[in-house]
Design an enzyme around this catalytic site. Sequence first.
Site, PDB file in Angstrom:
ATOM      1  N   GLY A 141       0.839  -1.213   0.000  1.00 24.91           N
ATOM      2  CA  GLY A 141       0.000   0.000   0.000  1.00 24.91           C
ATOM      3  C   GLY A 141       0.861   1.244   0.000  1.00 24.91           C
ATOM      4  O   GLY A 141       0.514   2.280   0.574  1.00 24.91           O
ATOM      5  N   ARG A 173     -13.328  -1.124  13.237  1.00 27.49           N
ATOM      6  CA  ARG A 173     -12.266  -1.679  12.379  1.00 27.49           C
ATOM      7  C   ARG A 173     -12.597  -3.107  11.945  1.00 27.49           C
ATOM      8  O   ARG A 173     -12.249  -3.525  10.846  1.00 27.49           O
ATOM      9  CB  ARG A 173     -10.920  -1.610  13.087  1.00 27.49           C
ATOM     10  CG  ARG A 173     -10.495  -0.178  13.379  1.00 27.49           C
ATOM     11  CD  ARG A 173      -9.143  -0.149  14.057  1.00 27.49           C
ATOM     12  NE  ARG A 173      -8.761   1.186  14.485  1.00 27.49           N
ATOM     13  CZ  ARG A 173      -8.977   1.677  15.704  1.00 27.49           C
ATOM     14  NH1 ARG A 173      -9.588   0.956  16.618  1.00 27.49           N
ATOM     15  NH2 ARG A 173      -8.571   2.893  16.003  1.00 27.49           N
ATOM     16  N   GLY A 201      -2.527  -2.676   8.376  1.00 24.37           N
ATOM     17  CA  GLY A 201      -3.861  -2.680   7.756  1.00 24.37           C
ATOM     18  C   GLY A 201      -4.890  -3.297   8.700  1.00 24.37           C
ATOM     19  O   GLY A 201      -4.643  -4.339   9.307  1.00 24.37           O
ATOM     20  N   ASN A 202      -6.033  -2.669   8.825  1.00 22.52           N
ATOM     21  CA  ASN A 202      -7.056  -3.084   9.810  1.00 22.52           C
ATOM     22  C   ASN A 202      -8.007  -4.156   9.298  1.00 22.52           C
ATOM     23  O   ASN A 202      -8.262  -4.212   8.100  1.00 22.52           O
ATOM     24  CB  ASN A 202      -7.870  -1.855  10.227  1.00 22.52           C
ATOM     25  CG  ASN A 202      -7.173  -1.076  11.318  1.00 22.52           C
ATOM     26  OD1 ASN A 202      -6.626  -1.653  12.241  1.00 22.52           O
ATOM     27  ND2 ASN A 202      -7.184   0.253  11.201  1.00 22.52           N
ATOM     28  N   ASP A 212      -1.514   3.356  19.550  1.00 21.59           N
ATOM     29  CA  ASP A 212      -2.337   3.465  20.766  1.00 21.59           C
ATOM     30  C   ASP A 212      -1.450   3.778  21.969  1.00 21.59           C
ATOM     31  O   ASP A 212      -1.806   4.588  22.826  1.00 21.59           O
ATOM     32  CB  ASP A 212      -3.088   2.151  20.993  1.00 21.59           C
ATOM     33  CG  ASP A 212      -3.815   1.701  19.741  1.00 21.59           C
ATOM     34  OD1 ASP A 212      -4.820   2.315  19.387  1.00 21.59           O
ATOM     35  OD2 ASP A 212      -3.330   0.752  19.079  1.00 21.59           O
ATOM     36  N   HIS A 253      -6.190  -3.894  18.680  1.00 20.88           N
ATOM     37  CA  HIS A 253      -6.180  -2.515  18.165  1.00 20.88           C
ATOM     38  C   HIS A 253      -7.610  -2.201  17.743  1.00 20.88           C
ATOM     39  O   HIS A 253      -7.966  -2.263  16.564  1.00 20.88           O
ATOM     40  CB  HIS A 253      -5.212  -2.376  16.994  1.00 20.88           C
ATOM     41  CG  HIS A 253      -5.314  -1.023  16.338  1.00 20.88           C
ATOM     42  ND1 HIS A 253      -5.002   0.143  16.986  1.00 20.88           N
ATOM     43  CD2 HIS A 253      -5.712  -0.651  15.106  1.00 20.88           C
ATOM     44  CE1 HIS A 253      -5.203   1.168  16.180  1.00 20.88           C
ATOM     45  NE2 HIS A 253      -5.639   0.717  15.027  1.00 20.88           N
TER      46      HIS A 253
END
Length: 325
Positions: free
Chosen positions: A11, A98, A130-131, A159, A187
């Site tokens: 990405g 997410r 990536g989520n 976080d 996450h």
Amino acid sequence: MKQPVRVAITGAAGQIGYQLCFRIAAGDMLGPDQPVVLQLLEITPALGALEGVVMELKDAAFPLLADVVATDDANVAFKDADYALLVGAKPRGPGMERADLLAENGKIFGPQGRALNDHASRDVKVLVVGNPANTNALIAQAAAPDLDPRNFTAMTRLDHNRALAQLAEKTGRHHASIKKMIIWGNHSSTQYPDIRFAESEGEGLAAGVDTGWYRDSFIPAVQQRGAAIIKARGASSAASAASSAIDHIRSWALGTPDGDWVSMAVPSTGAYGIEPGIIYSYPCVCEGGNYRIVEGLDVDEFSRERMDATEAELREEREAVASLL
Ligand SMILES: NC(=O)C1=CN([C@@H]2O[C@H](COP(=O)(O)OP(=O)(O)OC[C@H]3O[C@@H](n4cnc5c(N)ncnc54)[C@H](O)[C@@H]3O)[C@@H](O)[C@H]2O)C=CC1
Ligand SMILES: O=C([O-])CC(=O)C(=O)O
């Protein structure tokens, strides 16, 4: 001069990728004496934009940039990769969790895990951004049986850094002076940011903040920070996400300072009673290119509940992608 190492970024033409490429080429991730080859992966329709990124990387004339590869073939991008930052995936929009991205993004990580298995360095350090990052890391790991499962990690360092910033603001300390923050779990909005061990200049900070603020303001603020950024910016965190990804790999590769730890989502060993195998964020100490979970910390009743709730969510996500594992 050291031999170049190979850093794959997926990405790479996206928001986070655009930040990562330049900061890594500048030496921010692996140090000012470590040349890098960037191996950039994009989907075919984004190859034009990726070519623009490559042009700019060349124009910046970074002394540490040994070479750049741009491709839409994961087998090429991961060839001999020493580090792999798996960023390429869809971001969420307003009102989404997410985990809502799992069905669409999950499909990306099996094939990439296989390509890592077949082509990357046997010591490749993998960070999934990536989520939903934890479960995507599990999918990639499952597709790479020849690699050490420990080398698949997901990012909760953003976080962790957000929690440092919030606590610094409350206590009037500088964020860089605060040590021993912890993010436990996923996450996601179930993560448990834990300040019980946080200290600044040798002084514990938890006793000085009131429990109401900690439970009702601090924890939700850290859990919801990603959503707050999306609301404010109209797009999800990018520069801070890239910066935290760089922090994650730098700590893993170059070590954590004495007397401190970092939060990393890593395969659970069963530590703290968490289901073995799920990718769970723990306090970790890094040394010599390895990480280890900090064990033996006290778990009070409030923490147990929070740690179990975020574990339960990760088990559910694992169930939801059972066909990909
Ligand atoms: N773990 C964390 O703390 C954070 C995670 N994220 C996540 O990172 C991901 C990327 O975010 P952005 O860069 O803002 O998104 P973006 O949409 O700007 O960029 C994503 C890029 O990935 C590419 N891509 C999509 N599928 C791909 C594939 N199969 N192979 C290679 N490239 C592919 C797209 O073409 C696009 O250029 C999102 O899932 C986002 O939710 C974002 C912030 C923090
Ligand atoms: O919130 C999002 O969707 C992006 C992200 O993971 C974050 O900023 O923590």
